[in-house]
Design an enzyme around this catalytic site. Sequence first.
Site, PDB file in Angstrom:
ATOM      1  N   LEU A 101      90.657  61.835  31.497  1.00  0.00           N
ATOM      2  CA  LEU A 101      90.430  63.227  31.113  1.00  0.00           C
ATOM      3  C   LEU A 101      91.823  63.831  30.980  1.00  0.00           C
ATOM      4  O   LEU A 101      92.716  63.523  31.790  1.00  0.00           O
ATOM      5  CB  LEU A 101      89.654  63.989  32.199  1.00  0.00           C
ATOM      6  CG  LEU A 101      88.141  63.759  32.308  1.00  0.00           C
ATOM      7  CD1 LEU A 101      87.549  64.630  33.410  1.00  0.00           C
ATOM      8  CD2 LEU A 101      87.421  64.044  30.991  1.00  0.00           C
ATOM      9  N   ASP A 102      92.017  64.701  29.988  1.00  0.00           N
ATOM     10  CA  ASP A 102      93.328  65.326  29.803  1.00  0.00           C
ATOM     11  C   ASP A 102      93.705  66.163  31.019  1.00  0.00           C
ATOM     12  O   ASP A 102      92.833  66.654  31.742  1.00  0.00           O
ATOM     13  CB  ASP A 102      93.311  66.295  28.610  1.00  0.00           C
ATOM     14  CG  ASP A 102      92.969  65.611  27.309  1.00  0.00           C
ATOM     15  OD1 ASP A 102      93.188  64.400  27.207  1.00  0.00           O
ATOM     16  OD2 ASP A 102      92.474  66.315  26.408  1.00  0.00           O
ATOM     17  N   TYR A 103      94.995  66.387  31.153  1.00  0.00           N
ATOM     18  CA  TYR A 103      95.547  67.269  32.199  1.00  0.00           C
ATOM     19  C   TYR A 103      94.810  68.615  32.215  1.00  0.00           C
ATOM     20  O   TYR A 103      94.475  69.152  33.259  1.00  0.00           O
ATOM     21  CB  TYR A 103      97.033  67.463  31.850  1.00  0.00           C
ATOM     22  CG  TYR A 103      97.851  68.236  32.834  1.00  0.00           C
ATOM     23  CD1 TYR A 103      98.182  67.686  34.072  1.00  0.00           C
ATOM     24  CD2 TYR A 103      98.346  69.504  32.508  1.00  0.00           C
ATOM     25  CE1 TYR A 103      98.964  68.389  34.964  1.00  0.00           C
ATOM     26  CE2 TYR A 103      99.128  70.197  33.401  1.00  0.00           C
ATOM     27  CZ  TYR A 103      99.434  69.638  34.621  1.00  0.00           C
ATOM     28  OH  TYR A 103     100.211  70.335  35.513  1.00  0.00           O
TER      29      TYR A 103
END
Length: 240
Positions: A101-103
């Site tokens: 999952l992205d930051y």
Amino acid sequence: MRINKYIASCGVTSRRKADELVLSGKVFVNGEKVTDFIDVDEEHDIVEVNGERIFREKTKYYIALNKPVGYITSVGDDRGRKSVTDLTTDIEARIFPIGRLDYNTSGLLLMTNDGDFANNIMHPSRKIYKTYVAHISGFPTPKTLDSLKRGIELSDGVTSPAKVKVIKAYPSSCDVEISIYEGRKRQVRRMFEAIGYEVLELCRISVGNVMLGNIPEGRWRHLTKQEIAFFKKSAERVHK
Ligand code: URA
């Protein structure tokens, strides 16, 4: 046992990533670098990955974490950012995130120390849907959203069909629920960019039959037997 399989069974990473570790020279057996998929004898051989000796963990862990924004999903970060592994230090085994999952993305992240299990969930052929709520600027028309449903051209090829519906409208933005079974980098954000909309916030609310539900932010729970069985069954279906 083959070295890549052994590394995955030690909970270091998924089998695919284990292949990469071997090929990039990060794996040593009895002090010698290996770059080939040799067999190891787990009773006698000393296997090191990234300079650390690894062992087979007998207990398998399968957990669901509610990832907050501001955490990376890789295990180490040279920019010193916080990692999701900082939120699971109460688990004694070494566990790793299944996919990414992205930051700036929050929500459901599955983690495990079972490399085969992780591989099964990540592989697009398993068609395990992941559902997100994307808060986007503006209001796409049903016709525009249809292009996401059918599949849209991105720099790395056309996306597989998605399930898409608007679930809430605000004065100048809306929430769209989108389900996809691929896991390309920044896929949801890029899909909306491709139709001219910016994703302002992104939260994953389910993976297969596992729901984010009311897991508090930054906390985790064990998957239930039924949830684990669902993923194992979907792997069997594809192998048949
Ligand atoms: N798609 C994205 O764009 N970001 C994520 O974190 C997950 C899916």
